[in-house]
Design a protein around this motif. Structure first.
Motif, PDB file in Angstrom:
ATOM      1  N   PRO A  27       0.816  -1.225   0.000  1.00  8.51           N
ATOM      2  CA  PRO A  27       0.000   0.000   0.000  1.00  8.51           C
ATOM      3  C   PRO A  27       0.849   1.275   0.000  1.00  8.51           C
ATOM      4  O   PRO A  27       0.548   2.240  -0.705  1.00  8.51           O
ATOM      5  N   GLY A  28       1.934   1.260   0.776  1.00  7.14           N
ATOM      6  CA  GLY A  28       2.825   2.419   0.804  1.00  7.14           C
ATOM      7  C   GLY A  28       3.485   2.672  -0.540  1.00  7.14           C
ATOM      8  O   GLY A  28       3.616   3.808  -0.987  1.00  7.14           O
ATOM      9  N   ARG A  29       3.914   1.599  -1.200  1.00  8.90           N
ATOM     10  CA  ARG A  29       4.556   1.744  -2.496  1.00  8.90           C
ATOM     11  C   ARG A  29       3.564   2.237  -3.554  1.00  8.90           C
ATOM     12  O   ARG A  29       3.895   3.093  -4.374  1.00  8.90           O
ATOM     13  N   ILE A  30       2.337   1.738  -3.499  1.00 12.55           N
ATOM     14  CA  ILE A  30       1.329   2.198  -4.456  1.00 12.55           C
ATOM     15  C   ILE A  30       1.046   3.678  -4.223  1.00 12.55           C
ATOM     16  O   ILE A  30       0.901   4.448  -5.180  1.00 12.55           O
ATOM     17  N   TYR A  31       0.993   4.104  -2.978  1.00 12.00           N
ATOM     18  CA  TYR A  31       0.829   5.530  -2.681  1.00 12.00           C
ATOM     19  C   TYR A  31       1.949   6.337  -3.338  1.00 12.00           C
ATOM     20  O   TYR A  31       1.704   7.391  -3.936  1.00 12.00           O
ATOM     21  N   THR A  35       1.236   9.157  -6.280  1.00 11.48           N
ATOM     22  CA  THR A  35       1.492  10.574  -6.009  1.00 11.48           C
ATOM     23  C   THR A  35       2.717  11.104  -6.750  1.00 11.48           C
ATOM     24  O   THR A  35       3.016  12.295  -6.645  1.00 11.48           O
ATOM     25  N   GLY A  36       3.413  10.231  -7.474  1.00 15.63           N
ATOM     26  CA  GLY A  36       4.585  10.674  -8.221  1.00 15.63           C
ATOM     27  C   GLY A  36       5.813  10.888  -7.359  1.00 15.63           C
ATOM     28  O   GLY A  36       6.748  11.565  -7.768  1.00 15.63           O
ATOM     29  N   MET A  37       5.818  10.327  -6.157  1.00 16.12           N
ATOM     30  CA  MET A  37       6.962  10.488  -5.252  1.00 16.12           C
ATOM     31  C   MET A  37       8.202   9.768  -5.761  1.00 16.12           C
ATOM     32  O   MET A  37       9.313  10.131  -5.404  1.00 16.12           O
ATOM     33  N   LEU A  38       7.997   8.724  -6.564  1.00 12.88           N
ATOM     34  CA  LEU A  38       9.122   7.945  -7.072  1.00 12.88           C
ATOM     35  C   LEU A  38       9.528   8.453  -8.443  1.00 12.88           C
ATOM     36  O   LEU A  38       8.768   8.365  -9.402  1.00 12.88           O
ATOM     37  N   GLU A  39      10.716   9.004  -8.521  1.00 11.90           N
ATOM     38  CA  GLU A  39      11.242   9.457  -9.808  1.00 11.90           C
ATOM     39  C   GLU A  39      11.597   8.234 -10.646  1.00 11.90           C
ATOM     40  O   GLU A  39      11.902   7.176 -10.124  1.00 11.90           O
ATOM     41  N   GLY A  40      11.563   8.389 -11.950  1.00 11.77           N
ATOM     42  CA  GLY A  40      12.015   7.313 -12.813  1.00 11.77           C
ATOM     43  C   GLY A  40      10.936   6.812 -13.751  1.00 11.77           C
ATOM     44  O   GLY A  40      10.006   7.539 -14.131  1.00 11.77           O
ATOM     45  N   PHE A  41      11.049   5.539 -14.095  1.00  8.85           N
ATOM     46  CA  PHE A  41      10.231   4.916 -15.126  1.00  8.85           C
ATOM     47  C   PHE A  41       8.730   5.070 -14.883  1.00  8.85           C
ATOM     48  O   PHE A  41       7.989   5.495 -15.756  1.00  8.85           O
ATOM     49  N   THR A  42       8.279   4.703 -13.682  1.00 12.32           N
ATOM     50  CA  THR A  42       6.836   4.707 -13.430  1.00 12.32           C
ATOM     51  C   THR A  42       6.253   6.115 -13.482  1.00 12.32           C
ATOM     52  O   THR A  42       5.145   6.313 -13.965  1.00 12.32           O
ATOM     53  N   LYS A  43       6.999   7.092 -13.015  1.00 11.22           N
ATOM     54  CA  LYS A  43       6.519   8.477 -13.065  1.00 11.22           C
ATOM     55  C   LYS A  43       6.477   8.974 -14.514  1.00 11.22           C
ATOM     56  O   LYS A  43       5.493   9.580 -14.940  1.00 11.22           O
ATOM     57  N   ARG A  44       7.547   8.689 -15.272  1.00 10.18           N
ATOM     58  CA  ARG A  44       7.597   9.123 -16.680  1.00 10.18           C
ATOM     59  C   ARG A  44       6.477   8.517 -17.510  1.00 10.18           C
ATOM     60  O   ARG A  44       5.941   9.150 -18.407  1.00 10.18           O
ATOM     61  N   GLY A  46       3.562   7.114 -16.264  1.00  4.80           N
ATOM     62  CA  GLY A  46       2.239   7.176 -15.645  1.00  4.80           C
ATOM     63  C   GLY A  46       1.726   5.839 -15.139  1.00  4.80           C
ATOM     64  O   GLY A  46       0.518   5.593 -15.146  1.00  4.80           O
ATOM     65  N   CYS A  47       2.609   4.977 -14.686  1.00  5.84           N
ATOM     66  CA  CYS A  47       2.209   3.664 -14.163  1.00  5.84           C
ATOM     67  C   CYS A  47       1.733   3.829 -12.723  1.00  5.84           C
ATOM     68  O   CYS A  47       2.546   3.908 -11.794  1.00  5.84           O
ATOM     69  N   LYS A  48       0.422   3.897 -12.543  1.00  2.42           N
ATOM     70  CA  LYS A  48      -0.174   4.136 -11.228  1.00  2.42           C
ATOM     71  C   LYS A  48      -1.230   3.109 -10.847  1.00  2.42           C
ATOM     72  O   LYS A  48      -1.638   3.038  -9.702  1.00  2.42           O
ATOM     73  N   ARG A  49      -1.695   2.337 -11.805  1.00  2.00           N
ATOM     74  CA  ARG A  49      -2.808   1.405 -11.618  1.00  2.00           C
ATOM     75  C   ARG A  49      -2.271   0.036 -11.204  1.00  2.00           C
ATOM     76  O   ARG A  49      -1.577  -0.621 -11.967  1.00  2.00           O
ATOM     77  N   LEU A  50      -2.582  -0.395  -9.976  1.00  2.00           N
ATOM     78  CA  LEU A  50      -2.170  -1.723  -9.509  1.00  2.00           C
ATOM     79  C   LEU A  50      -3.059  -2.768 -10.181  1.00  2.00           C
ATOM     80  O   LEU A  50      -4.253  -2.825  -9.918  1.00  2.00           O
TER      81      LEU A  50
END
Length: 105
Positions: A27-31, A35-44, A46-50
């Motif tokens: 849950p913490g990692r999905i948050y 919220t875009g707290m993690l820089e890198g691939f997922t933020k670039r 838009g990987c947000k959907r579990l």
């Protein structure tokens, strides 16, 4: 709070960009992803959907499983998601996360 190792896949949209990760606090990692707290691939991308996750009793097997899945081709990862979540529903909503805006879902 107990740490529960898990391997997970987040996606940008249905059959979109996929990211496979491992964590002891899903849950913490999905948050962080949402919220875009993690820089890198997922933020670039838009990987947000579990869309898939698998819980393990210990971290070592979870890490081994993550590395295994990361080596898979895209079609195998899509099949893994669709076997368990054919509609690509955002599983994080089950933990109280707000629904994401549907994009090509």
């Amino acid at each position: 709070m107990d740490r529960i190792p898990a391997v997970y896949i987040v996606a940008s949209k249905r059959i979109g960009t996929l990211y496979t990760g491992v964590t002891s606090d899903l849950p913490g990692r999905i948050y962080q992803h949402r919220t875009g707290m993690l820089e890198g691939f997922t933020k670039r991308h838009g990987c947000k959907r579990l869309v898939w996750f698998e819980v393990h009793e210990e971290m070592e097997p979870a890490i081994i499983r993550e590395k295994q899945i990361k080596k898979w081709n895209r079609d195998w990862k899509i099949r893994l998601v669709e076997e368990n979540n054919p509609t690509w529903r955002d599983l994080a909503e089950d933990w109280g996360f707000d629904p994401l805006e549907d994009v090509d879902v």
